[in-house]
Scaffold this active site. Structure first.
Site, PDB file in Angstrom:
ATOM      1  N   ARG A 123    -119.918  -5.389 -20.549  1.00 48.25           N
ATOM      2  CA  ARG A 123    -119.268  -4.080 -20.367  1.00 48.25           C
ATOM      3  C   ARG A 123    -119.003  -3.813 -18.890  1.00 48.25           C
ATOM      4  O   ARG A 123    -119.860  -4.005 -18.048  1.00 48.25           O
ATOM      5  CB  ARG A 123    -120.134  -2.964 -20.944  1.00 48.25           C
ATOM      6  CG  ARG A 123    -120.300  -3.119 -22.419  1.00 48.25           C
ATOM      7  CD  ARG A 123    -120.555  -1.811 -23.123  1.00 48.25           C
ATOM      8  NE  ARG A 123    -120.661  -2.064 -24.547  1.00 48.25           N
ATOM      9  CZ  ARG A 123    -119.616  -2.139 -25.368  1.00 48.25           C
ATOM     10  NH1 ARG A 123    -118.409  -1.917 -24.912  1.00 48.25           N
ATOM     11  NH2 ARG A 123    -119.788  -2.409 -26.636  1.00 48.25           N
ATOM     12  N   ARG A 147    -121.764  29.531 -23.283  1.00 48.19           N
ATOM     13  CA  ARG A 147    -120.519  28.800 -23.002  1.00 48.19           C
ATOM     14  C   ARG A 147    -119.739  28.414 -24.258  1.00 48.19           C
ATOM     15  O   ARG A 147    -118.685  27.794 -24.165  1.00 48.19           O
ATOM     16  CB  ARG A 147    -120.812  27.565 -22.159  1.00 48.19           C
ATOM     17  CG  ARG A 147    -120.951  27.969 -20.704  1.00 48.19           C
ATOM     18  CD  ARG A 147    -121.235  26.792 -19.805  1.00 48.19           C
ATOM     19  NE  ARG A 147    -122.242  27.181 -18.841  1.00 48.19           N
ATOM     20  CZ  ARG A 147    -122.792  26.373 -17.955  1.00 48.19           C
ATOM     21  NH1 ARG A 147    -122.448  25.109 -17.935  1.00 48.19           N
ATOM     22  NH2 ARG A 147    -123.675  26.804 -17.129  1.00 48.19           N
ATOM     23  N   PRO A 167    -129.383  20.930 -23.422  1.00 44.30           N
ATOM     24  CA  PRO A 167    -130.202  20.267 -24.440  1.00 44.30           C
ATOM     25  C   PRO A 167    -129.820  18.802 -24.647  1.00 44.30           C
ATOM     26  O   PRO A 167    -128.688  18.490 -24.993  1.00 44.30           O
ATOM     27  CB  PRO A 167    -129.920  21.081 -25.709  1.00 44.30           C
ATOM     28  CG  PRO A 167    -129.394  22.395 -25.216  1.00 44.30           C
ATOM     29  CD  PRO A 167    -128.666  22.077 -23.964  1.00 44.30           C
ATOM     30  N   GLU A 168    -130.769  17.945 -24.411  1.00 46.84           N
ATOM     31  CA  GLU A 168    -130.641  16.530 -24.729  1.00 46.84           C
ATOM     32  C   GLU A 168    -131.701  16.230 -25.784  1.00 46.84           C
ATOM     33  O   GLU A 168    -132.281  17.147 -26.348  1.00 46.84           O
ATOM     34  CB  GLU A 168    -130.839  15.679 -23.459  1.00 46.84           C
ATOM     35  CG  GLU A 168    -129.892  16.090 -22.333  1.00 46.84           C
ATOM     36  CD  GLU A 168    -130.084  15.291 -21.059  1.00 46.84           C
ATOM     37  OE1 GLU A 168    -130.519  14.132 -21.145  1.00 46.84           O
ATOM     38  OE2 GLU A 168    -129.805  15.823 -19.974  1.00 46.84           O
TER      39      GLU A 168
END
Length: 308
Positions: free
Chosen positions: A159, A116, A2-3
């Site tokens: 970055r 999990r 799930p995102e």
DNA sequence: AGTGGCTCCTGGCGGC
DNA sequence: TGCCGCCAGGAGCCAC
């Protein structure tokens, strides 16, 4: 896994049926699901009615109204599905025991299945919600007003982190996981191993658009049912049917035909088209048409799937 | 501070 | 046929 689009799909499904129901009590079957005890969770949540469902990044939030008893103030239940979490109204034969159950009135139950066991549940005072997310450093919502091209450009600047890792960092932008990171980078024609700080202004604009388009496509398809994602009604999403790179290693790129390659970044499988996503910026070799370009948007592949 | 690596967790799968 | 070891990854934690 799930995102943002999967969590948003769950939110919409639950928003259609949970508000107005009374959360009679929370039953914890697996204590590792929460740092709070069952008693603490019920102290916040039991006896309240569901007001509405919200989402922050990959977190699902359930707003609860104040209860009738003195001291039963409003509360927020926060659920993170992590890898395999599912919220379902019905247990099927063969399901392992849920990690927690919300007993609802009238006559319903919401179960948290989670093979999990990475998923988590929190109960909060609404006043503590901002602090909860601030402590986790959760970044701006992709569809919120803060997530502008200028924000993304500034966040990328200087970055050294790899672009793939940058997108997975929830402090930069909330809700992007492994699938949508790979798909957004393909759409933006950016190589996942490039340093975030090497992304120029035009590329940042492309990445911003690609992120929003990819996440919106995921929402429109009700998520990707890759591992075990199903919504609370047991329905599967269909975004996996139009993936361009994720888990398509060795298959031909839908745009240029080159074989999709796989590498590992930060321990995560990372998929990309070596021709459409060159390590250096610029035009894809041998082609003027590139994925995500205006001409390729909305094109249909051989099986009628939407490309890009 | 920024960044990368390790860890948790379990079903599924490849290899021998 | 059976068993071993590896793989999947979100995010908290730790080390550099």
């Amino acid at each position: 896994m799930p995102e943002l689009p999967e969590v948003e799909t769950v939110r919409r499904r639950l928003q259609a049926c949970l508000p107005g129901l009374l959360l009679r009590r929370v039953v914890v079957h697996d204590w590792t699901v929460s740092a709070q005890t069952e008693e603490e969770l019920n102290g916040y949540l039991a006896g309240r009615r569901v007001a509405r469902l919200r989402r922050r990044g990959k977190y699902l939030l359930v707003d609860l109204e104040a209860g009738p008893a003195a001291g039963d103030g409003p509360a927020v239940a926060v659920v993170h599905l992590r890898m395999t979490g599912q919220l379902v109204f019905r247990l099927e034969p063969g399901d392992r025991p849920p990690r927690f159950t919300w007993e609802l009135e009238p006559d319903a139950a919401l179960h948290f299945l989670d093979m999990r066991r990475f998923g988590r549940l929190w109960a909060l005072d609404p006043e503590d919600e901002d602090g909860f997310f601030a402590a986790r450093g959760l970044g701006p919502e992709p569809f919120g007003p803060e997530f502008t091209v200028a924000y993304l450009r500034d966040a990328l600047a200087g970055r050294r982190a790899l672009l793939k890792n940058f997108l997975l960092d929830q402090r930069r932008v909330a809700g992007v996981g492994n699938i949508y990171a790979d798909e957004a980078l393909f759409r933006a024609r950016l190589h996942p191993l490039r340093a975030a700080g090497s992304v120029g202004p035009r590329e940042a604009r492309r990445l911003h658009a690609a992120l929003l388009e990819t996440l919106q496509a995921g929402i429109d398809h009700e998520g990707s049912s890759i591992e075990s994602f199903i919504d609370p009604a047991g329905r599967r999403g269909s975004f996996q049917e139009i993936l361009n790179v994720y888990q398509r290693t060795g298959e031909p790129c839908r745009v240029c035909g080159e074989q999709i390659e796989r590498t590992v970044v930060g321990g995560r499988g990372t998929h990309y088209c070596p021709r459409c996503q060159p390590r250096r910026g610029g035009m894809a070799p041998g082609s003027r048409r590139r994925p995500g370009s205006a001409r390729s948007i909305g094109r249909r592949g051989p099986r009628g799937e939407l490309i890009g």
